[in-house]
Design an enzyme around this catalytic site. Structure first.
Site, PDB file in Angstrom:
ATOM      1  N   HIS A   1      42.545  37.949  93.607  1.00 17.88           N
ATOM      2  CA  HIS A   1      43.294  38.918  92.803  1.00 17.88           C
ATOM      3  C   HIS A   1      44.796  38.780  93.015  1.00 17.88           C
ATOM      4  CE1 HIS A   1      44.778  42.547  90.950  1.00 17.88           C
ATOM      5  NE2 HIS A   1      45.477  42.720  92.061  1.00 17.88           N
TER       6      HIS A   1
ATOM      7  N   CYS B   1      44.124  43.988  84.952  1.00 17.36           N
ATOM      8  CA  CYS B   1      43.970  42.607  85.430  1.00 17.36           C
ATOM      9  C   CYS B   1      42.703  41.956  84.881  1.00 17.36           C
ATOM     10  CB  CYS B   1      43.944  42.598  86.954  1.00 17.36           C
ATOM     11  SG  CYS B   1      43.853  40.949  87.675  1.00 17.36           S
TER      12      CYS B   1
ATOM     13  N   CYS C   1      38.598  41.806  89.274  1.00 13.35           N
ATOM     14  CA  CYS C   1      38.819  43.008  88.444  1.00 13.35           C
ATOM     15  C   CYS C   1      37.994  43.009  87.161  1.00 13.35           C
ATOM     16  CB  CYS C   1      40.296  43.130  88.078  1.00 13.35           C
ATOM     17  SG  CYS C   1      41.375  43.452  89.488  1.00 13.35           S
TER      18      CYS C   1
ATOM     19  N   CYS D   1      41.434  39.042  86.441  1.00 12.24           N
ATOM     20  CA  CYS D   1      40.908  38.130  87.450  1.00 12.24           C
ATOM     21  C   CYS D   1      39.428  38.415  87.697  1.00 12.24           C
ATOM     22  CB  CYS D   1      41.701  38.249  88.756  1.00 12.24           C
ATOM     23  SG  CYS D   1      41.238  39.650  89.798  1.00 12.24           S
TER      24      CYS D   1
ATOM     25  N   ASP E   1      56.239  21.118 103.008  1.00 14.11           N
ATOM     26  CA  ASP E   1      57.435  21.457 103.761  1.00 14.11           C
ATOM     27  C   ASP E   1      57.678  20.377 104.805  1.00 14.11           C
ATOM     28  OD1 ASP E   1      55.549  21.924 105.702  1.00 14.11           O
ATOM     29  OD2 ASP E   1      55.847  24.077 105.785  1.00 14.11           O
TER      30      ASP E   1
ATOM     31  N   ASP F   1      57.576  30.179  96.864  1.00 17.21           N
ATOM     32  CA  ASP F   1      56.315  30.176  97.610  1.00 17.21           C
ATOM     33  C   ASP F   1      56.383  31.298  98.634  1.00 17.21           C
ATOM     34  OD1 ASP F   1      56.203  28.965 100.712  1.00 17.21           O
ATOM     35  OD2 ASP F   1      58.086  28.603  99.642  1.00 17.21           O
TER      36      ASP F   1
END
Length: 390
Positions: A354, A310, A315, A312, A92, A272
């Site tokens: 997650h 999930c 999980c 990930c 940015d 974002d």
């Protein structure tokens, strides 16, 4: 270098599927970009970001200018080598951080004078200075310096005249940013930022002026700055699809999973937001079936993972198999609740992994639905699943 290829459009909305080629790699769009303010996505190793499918991350010009400083950045040849990230980076401009300093800064036509929040030194940020810093950072996508138009100022809503004054200065700063970017012979890509507050006519004026300047890509700024959700959605519906179809469109600082899916429908390619990482550190988890508040006592004895669908690490553990597919290696909600209550470092690390995995996987599913010509069906199923609740 920037090349944007528009691969597919959705006939039922403004949604589009694209491919963005940058100096450090290819980004498949629509995409969510994790925020790495100080050169790191808080609590997440770069390897984990790769594993969860992050294609591009953010760096913060203002904070990296403060610490570690430009001399150190020069020594490493930029942010990629410093933080060991070999994929694209967007930085940015520093404008939002300067704006958020409030009474600690003074804005003039030339730029912004402010006291360093680190050591109190008097500093000056201008379009030229922002371009110089971002050139040293060597980010793949550079943002023009703009003034973030507030929704309200000192207790009163920003008027159209105030929003116009702010937008017109951002437009002049866009010219200066572009000129300095060219003077520096920066080999990366510079985006212009559409401003105009909550006023569609000002948004259109800003958009028209920036398009005439022919930036490689365009961002929509000045949303998610305290305005009611309805007004944010109004600007999302108005602005993105009016930007050039052959160039990437970036909605800055937004937002919830619902905002992302709606943004895609409105024609946005890139997003974002600090929400998935910040909320993770505060015990809020995003799942396919709604948001989960880990601090609620009802999770104290719950053997389920955060999200039964999930894959990930939090999980599904190392198996990569979700609970509803027979995987049983992940951490339970009871354990995650315990970590949060005890203030253990592992808790926010796992919830951050997650939440980012969920956001990145959501965008992967969006891309797949666009590839298959099934985006409208995906949106309906997404809304149904999220409304079901955890």
């Amino acid at each position: 270098m920037l090349q944007f290829d528009l691969l597919k459009t959705d006939p039922s909305s403004h949604a589009r599927r694209g491919k963005l080629t940058l100096n450090h790699g290819v980004v498949q769009t629509p995409i969510f970009m994790p925020v790495g303010t100080y050169g790191t996505v808080k609590g997440v190793m770069p390897r984990s970001l790769h594993e969860m499918g992050a294609q591009i991350i953010l760096g913060n010009t203002f904070h990296l200018w403060m610490r570690p400083g430009l001399d150190i950045m020069k020594g490493f040849g930029g942010l990629h080598q410093f933080e060991k990230w070999d994929k694209p980076i967007l930085t940015d401009s520093g404008g939002f951080q300067v704006w958020s300093l409030g009474d600690m800064r003074k804005i003039t036509e030339e730029g912004v004078t402010f006291a360093s929040p680190v050591n109190g030194d008097k500093l000056f940020m201008s379009p030229e200075v922002s371009m110089q810093i971002q050139t040293i950072l060597n980010s793949d996508i550079v943002m023009q310096l703009d003034e973030c138009t507030p929704y309200e100022t000192k207790g009163h809503l920003t008027t159209e005249a105030e929003a116009r004054k702010s937008m017109e200065m951002s437009r002049r700063w866009a010219v200066r940013s572009k000129d300095e970017f060219a003077r520096l012979e920066n080999p990366n890509a510079l985006f212009g930022i559409v401003q105009g507050g909550m006023f569609e006519n000002l948004r259109q004026e800003s958009l028209d002026a920036l398009v005439e300047m022919d930036f490689p890509g365009y961002a929509i700024g000045g949303v998610s700055v305290g305005e009611p959700k309805e007004q944010m959605l109004q600007i999302m519906a108005h602005t993105p699809h009016r930007l050039p179809a052959h160039k990437p469109r970036y909605l800055m600082g937004v937002g919830t999973p619902e905002d992302l899916v709606q943004g895609v429908a409105d024609g946005v390619d890139m997003f974002d937001c600090v929400m998935p990482t910040r909320n993770a550190r505060n015990g809020t988890v995003f799942t396919r079936f709604g948001d989960l508040k880990l601090r609620n006592a009802r999770h104290k004895n719950d053997p389920q993972p955060l999200d039964t669908s999930c894959t990930c690490h939090a999980c599904a553990g190392t198996s990569g198999v979700s609970w509803d597919q027979g995987g049983r290696e992940g951490f339970s909600r009871a354990y995650m609740h315990h970590l949060d209550r005890c203030g253990e470092m592992l808790g926010p690390m796992l919830t951050t992994i997650h939440n980012l995995h969920y956001y990145l996987n959501l965008m992967r599913e969006v891309r797949e639905s666009l590839d298959a010509g099934e985006f409208s069906q995906f949106r309906a199923q997404f809304k149904s699943d999220r409304a079901r609740g955890v």
